[in-house]
Design an enzyme around this catalytic site. Sequence first.
Site, PDB file in Angstrom:
ATOM      1  N   ASP A 151       1.112  -7.525  -3.431  1.00  0.00           N
ATOM      2  CA  ASP A 151       1.224  -6.781  -2.471  1.00  0.00           C
ATOM      3  C   ASP A 151       2.478  -5.921  -2.385  1.00  0.00           C
ATOM      4  O   ASP A 151       3.095  -5.967  -3.213  1.00  0.00           O
ATOM      5  CB  ASP A 151       1.229  -7.759  -0.965  1.00  0.00           C
ATOM      6  CG  ASP A 151       1.241  -7.084   0.163  1.00  0.00           C
ATOM      7  OD1 ASP A 151       0.173  -6.161   0.510  1.00  0.00           O
ATOM      8  OD2 ASP A 151       1.908  -7.422   0.993  1.00  0.00           O
ATOM      9  N   TYR A 169       2.822   0.602   1.204  1.00  0.00           N
ATOM     10  CA  TYR A 169       1.608   1.603   0.602  1.00  0.00           C
ATOM     11  C   TYR A 169       1.057   2.332   1.562  1.00  0.00           C
ATOM     12  O   TYR A 169       0.359   3.114   1.256  1.00  0.00           O
ATOM     13  CB  TYR A 169       1.027   0.372  -0.229  1.00  0.00           C
ATOM     14  CG  TYR A 169       1.438  -0.398  -1.599  1.00  0.00           C
ATOM     15  CD1 TYR A 169       2.767   0.061  -1.919  1.00  0.00           C
ATOM     16  CD2 TYR A 169       0.565  -0.797  -2.078  1.00  0.00           C
ATOM     17  CE1 TYR A 169       3.125  -0.694  -2.884  1.00  0.00           C
ATOM     18  CE2 TYR A 169       1.021  -1.403  -3.294  1.00  0.00           C
ATOM     19  CZ  TYR A 169       2.256  -1.414  -3.756  1.00  0.00           C
ATOM     20  OH  TYR A 169       2.619  -1.998  -4.714  1.00  0.00           O
ATOM     21  N   GLY A 170       0.840   1.856   2.871  1.00  0.00           N
ATOM     22  CA  GLY A 170       0.033   2.389   3.866  1.00  0.00           C
ATOM     23  C   GLY A 170       0.278   3.908   4.090  1.00  0.00           C
ATOM     24  O   GLY A 170      -0.711   4.312   4.648  1.00  0.00           O
ATOM     25  N   CYS A 185      -3.609  -7.071  -0.741  1.00  0.00           N
ATOM     26  CA  CYS A 185      -3.250  -5.882  -0.050  1.00  0.00           C
ATOM     27  C   CYS A 185      -4.341  -5.088   0.143  1.00  0.00           C
ATOM     28  O   CYS A 185      -5.259  -4.855  -0.649  1.00  0.00           O
ATOM     29  CB  CYS A 185      -2.118  -5.080  -0.721  1.00  0.00           C
ATOM     30  SG  CYS A 185      -1.802  -3.599  -0.013  1.00  0.00           S
ATOM     31  N   HIS A 224      -0.456  -7.830   6.214  1.00  0.00           N
ATOM     32  CA  HIS A 224       0.632  -8.389   7.145  1.00  0.00           C
ATOM     33  C   HIS A 224       0.337  -8.832   8.311  1.00  0.00           C
ATOM     34  O   HIS A 224       1.149  -9.244   8.830  1.00  0.00           O
ATOM     35  CB  HIS A 224       1.612  -6.999   7.049  1.00  0.00           C
ATOM     36  CG  HIS A 224       2.273  -6.617   6.073  1.00  0.00           C
ATOM     37  ND1 HIS A 224       1.936  -6.253   4.837  1.00  0.00           N
ATOM     38  CD2 HIS A 224       3.693  -6.884   5.886  1.00  0.00           C
ATOM     39  CE1 HIS A 224       3.105  -5.949   3.951  1.00  0.00           C
ATOM     40  NE2 HIS A 224       4.191  -6.500   4.756  1.00  0.00           N
TER      41      HIS A 224
HETATM   42  N1  DGL Z   1      -0.135  -5.566   3.282  1.00  0.00           N
HETATM   43  C1  DGL Z   1      -0.702  -4.363   2.945  1.00  0.00           C
HETATM   44  C2  DGL Z   1      -2.080  -4.115   3.518  1.00  0.00           C
HETATM   45  O1  DGL Z   1      -2.782  -4.849   3.319  1.00  0.00           O
HETATM   46  C3  DGL Z   1       0.187  -3.185   2.903  1.00  0.00           C
HETATM   47  C4  DGL Z   1       1.285  -2.757   3.856  1.00  0.00           C
HETATM   48  C5  DGL Z   1       1.780  -1.626   3.449  1.00  0.00           C
HETATM   49  O2  DGL Z   1       2.546  -1.551   2.282  1.00  0.00           O
HETATM   50  O3  DGL Z   1       1.652  -0.544   4.158  1.00  0.00           O
HETATM   51  O4  DGL Z   1      -2.428  -3.171   3.552  1.00  0.00           O
END
Ligand code: DGL
Length: 266
Positions: free
Chosen positions: A13, A45-46, A76, A189
Amino acid sequence: MALSNPTSIGLFDSGLGGLTVLRGMLRALPGHNYFYLGDNARFPYGTKGTDTIVRYARECAHFLLSQEVGVLIVACNTASAAALHVLENELSIPVIGTVGPAVRQALARSRSGNIGVLGTNATVASEVYQQAIRAADATTTVSAQACPLFVPLVESGMLRGEIVDKVVELYLAPLKERGVDTVILGCTHYPLLLESIQAFMGPDVAIVECSDAIAQDVVSLLGEHATPTTAGSVNYFVTDEVGRFNFLASAFLEGQAVNAVRIDSF
Ligand code: DGL
């Protein structure tokens, strides 16, 4: 696909979120060896574009393969939305993502077919959830809501209180107005904010996340190898500072000791 090393399971993740999936795995399959990578140097990542997320996902997957994992869980949603098909095509081990398992749970729980999906900007923009739900049942109504402030709250260790409740209200109010009876937490998250989300939506709304369904999928994938033969272990890796990760991860995992190793390059 043949299972080369079925007792070693890799998860990755962008940070702490995938621990909600790890928690489900430890409940369902305690006697396995887990390798968890939190790519906290490149979090979040989002907010990134698809090409970048695919590159990050490939690099995380290759690191976990170097640990000889036999199964890879993309823990993730953002990486699953952008890169699951790429990893499935490129890797020679089974790869499990978050979207299919979460959609399955939501369709099983929803009575009205009026379903809400929460996710990062990238996940919502990819429309993977909207498409997967409609493909499974064309009569459903799907309302997707990006919640960009949720991940920073979780990564700051802020899981409850007035500020969390206000942000939850900001994002969830439109879904409540539309009368959804099921909400998918389409980011790993978000289960850490469950208390506030459930309190705002009320007890009649089902709040669904992917971790238990992923664990069921891994159990059926492993078949006879699902029975624990050892005490099991968890190895944590991060791409940035360990201190904060160890502290928050240990709190999320009900006090379990977490001693992550920092990796400097892939
Ligand atoms: N936990 C991640 C998800 O399921 C990523 C959150 C992120 O890094 O923006 O999307």
